[in-house]
Design a protein around this motif. Structure first.
Motif, PDB file in Angstrom:
ATOM      1  N   ALA A  24       0.828  -1.194   0.000  1.00 47.10           N
ATOM      2  CA  ALA A  24       0.000   0.000   0.000  1.00 47.10           C
ATOM      3  C   ALA A  24       0.866   1.249   0.000  1.00 47.10           C
ATOM      4  CB  ALA A  24      -0.898   0.009   1.228  1.00 47.10           C
ATOM      5  N   SER A  25       0.423   2.243  -0.751  1.00 49.49           N
ATOM      6  CA  SER A  25       1.103   3.523  -0.727  1.00 49.49           C
ATOM      7  C   SER A  25       0.514   4.375   0.383  1.00 49.49           C
ATOM      8  CB  SER A  25       0.913   4.228  -2.072  1.00 49.49           C
ATOM      9  OG  SER A  25      -0.455   4.521  -2.260  1.00 49.49           O
ATOM     10  N   GLY A  26       1.148   5.486   0.671  1.00 52.50           N
ATOM     11  CA  GLY A  26       0.608   6.403   1.658  1.00 52.50           C
ATOM     12  C   GLY A  26       1.150   6.157   3.049  1.00 52.50           C
ATOM     13  N   ARG A  27       0.940   7.142   3.909  1.00 51.21           N
ATOM     14  CA  ARG A  27       1.507   7.093   5.255  1.00 51.21           C
ATOM     15  C   ARG A  27       0.513   6.663   6.309  1.00 51.21           C
ATOM     16  NH1 ARG A  27       3.796  13.048   5.583  1.00 51.21           N
ATOM     17  NH2 ARG A  27       1.807  13.398   4.553  1.00 51.21           N
ATOM     18  N   THR A  28      -0.719   6.340   5.900  1.00 50.39           N
ATOM     19  CA  THR A  28      -1.749   6.033   6.883  1.00 50.39           C
ATOM     20  C   THR A  28      -2.222   4.593   6.780  1.00 50.39           C
ATOM     21  OG1 THR A  28      -3.468   6.825   5.376  1.00 50.39           O
ATOM     22  CG2 THR A  28      -2.531   8.412   6.943  1.00 50.39           C
ATOM     23  N   PHE A  29      -1.348   3.713   6.378  1.00 52.35           N
ATOM     24  CA  PHE A  29      -1.722   2.307   6.187  1.00 52.35           C
ATOM     25  C   PHE A  29      -2.329   1.728   7.442  1.00 52.35           C
ATOM     26  CE2 PHE A  29      -1.685  -1.802   4.381  1.00 52.35           C
ATOM     27  CZ  PHE A  29      -1.171  -2.691   5.302  1.00 52.35           C
ATOM     28  N   SER A  30      -1.808   2.073   8.593  1.00 57.18           N
ATOM     29  CA  SER A  30      -2.295   1.507   9.842  1.00 57.18           C
ATOM     30  C   SER A  30      -3.698   1.989  10.202  1.00 57.18           C
ATOM     31  CB  SER A  30      -1.337   1.833  10.986  1.00 57.18           C
ATOM     32  OG  SER A  30      -1.202   3.231  11.127  1.00 57.18           O
ATOM     33  N   SER A  31      -4.239   2.949   9.444  1.00 56.26           N
ATOM     34  CA  SER A  31      -5.592   3.443   9.677  1.00 56.26           C
ATOM     35  C   SER A  31      -6.646   2.591   8.990  1.00 56.26           C
ATOM     36  CB  SER A  31      -5.726   4.878   9.162  1.00 56.26           C
ATOM     37  OG  SER A  31      -4.832   5.739   9.810  1.00 56.26           O
ATOM     38  N   TYR A  32      -6.214   1.658   8.156  1.00 56.85           N
ATOM     39  CA  TYR A  32      -7.143   0.890   7.336  1.00 56.85           C
ATOM     40  C   TYR A  32      -7.298  -0.543   7.830  1.00 56.85           C
ATOM     41  CZ  TYR A  32      -6.526   4.628   3.929  1.00 56.85           C
ATOM     42  OH  TYR A  32      -6.481   5.838   3.302  1.00 56.85           O
ATOM     43  N   VAL A  33      -8.529  -0.985   7.818  1.00 50.31           N
ATOM     44  CA  VAL A  33      -8.804  -2.410   7.888  1.00 50.31           C
ATOM     45  C   VAL A  33      -8.511  -2.968   6.502  1.00 50.31           C
ATOM     46  CG1 VAL A  33     -10.622  -4.132   8.137  1.00 50.31           C
ATOM     47  CG2 VAL A  33     -10.537  -2.163   9.691  1.00 50.31           C
ATOM     48  N   MET A  34      -7.808  -4.071   6.434  1.00 45.79           N
ATOM     49  CA  MET A  34      -7.419  -4.644   5.150  1.00 45.79           C
ATOM     50  C   MET A  34      -8.127  -5.969   4.918  1.00 45.79           C
ATOM     51  SD  MET A  34      -5.415  -2.377   4.012  1.00 45.79           S
ATOM     52  CE  MET A  34      -4.856  -3.251   2.546  1.00 45.79           C
ATOM     53  N   GLY A  35      -8.519  -6.182   3.681  1.00 46.35           N
ATOM     54  CA  GLY A  35      -9.216  -7.414   3.359  1.00 46.35           C
ATOM     55  C   GLY A  35      -8.701  -8.033   2.069  1.00 46.35           C
ATOM     56  N   TRP A  36      -8.962  -9.321   1.950  1.00 51.74           N
ATOM     57  CA  TRP A  36      -8.731 -10.050   0.703  1.00 51.74           C
ATOM     58  C   TRP A  36     -10.062 -10.601   0.211  1.00 51.74           C
ATOM     59  CZ3 TRP A  36      -4.310 -10.207  -2.087  1.00 51.74           C
ATOM     60  CH2 TRP A  36      -3.111  -9.880  -1.441  1.00 51.74           C
ATOM     61  N   PHE A  37     -10.293 -10.432  -1.067  1.00 50.34           N
ATOM     62  CA  PHE A  37     -11.460 -10.984  -1.732  1.00 50.34           C
ATOM     63  C   PHE A  37     -10.980 -11.779  -2.934  1.00 50.34           C
ATOM     64  CE2 PHE A  37     -15.195  -8.831   0.136  1.00 50.34           C
ATOM     65  CZ  PHE A  37     -14.545  -7.959   0.980  1.00 50.34           C
TER      66      PHE A  37
END
Length: 124
Positions: A24-37
């Motif tokens: 992921a790009s950007g500096r706020t990766f830890s702000s996101y819930v991440m999923g796989w579909f």
């Protein structure tokens, strides 16, 4: 805004393992819930797994529970999907996705950002 790039797909035999990565790009990766579909030909895109912001909570579809493991490294802005004991029915394009909220992480429409996908093909 975040951009997601998946990698690690390929053609393997049943019973094999693969590890998918999503950078992921950007500096706020830890702000996101991440999923796989994943999406198989002729089928709708379906939930596979998700992980909370800190990685402390993980969620899996019943079809992959016990075989797949989702993890994340916030220092590397990367989320992983370790896939073991692969089956032909796991064949699909696998997509990484990001969202802010952790409410019902299985809902595809609630994800804000998507990668382009990586093909996983499992031969019998």
């Amino acid at each position: 805004q975040v951009q997601l790039v998946e990698s690690g797909g390929g053609l393997v035999q049943a019973g094999s393992s693969l590890r998918l990565s999503c950078a992921a790009s950007g500096r706020t990766f830890s702000s996101y819930v991440m999923g796989w579909f994943r999406q198989a030909p002729g089928k709708e895109r379906e939930f596979v797994a998700a992980i909370s912001w800190s990685g402390g909570s993980t969620y899996y579809a019943d079809s992959v529970k016990g075989r797949f493991t989702i993890s994340r490294d916030n220092a590397k802005n990367t989320v992983y999907l370790q896939m073991n004991s692969l089956k032909p029915e796991d064949t699909a394009v696998y997509y990484c996705a990001a969202r802010y909220s952790d409410y019902d992480v299985t809902i595809r429409q609630e994800y804000d950002y998507w990668g382009q996908g990586t093909q996983v093909t499992v031969s019998s």
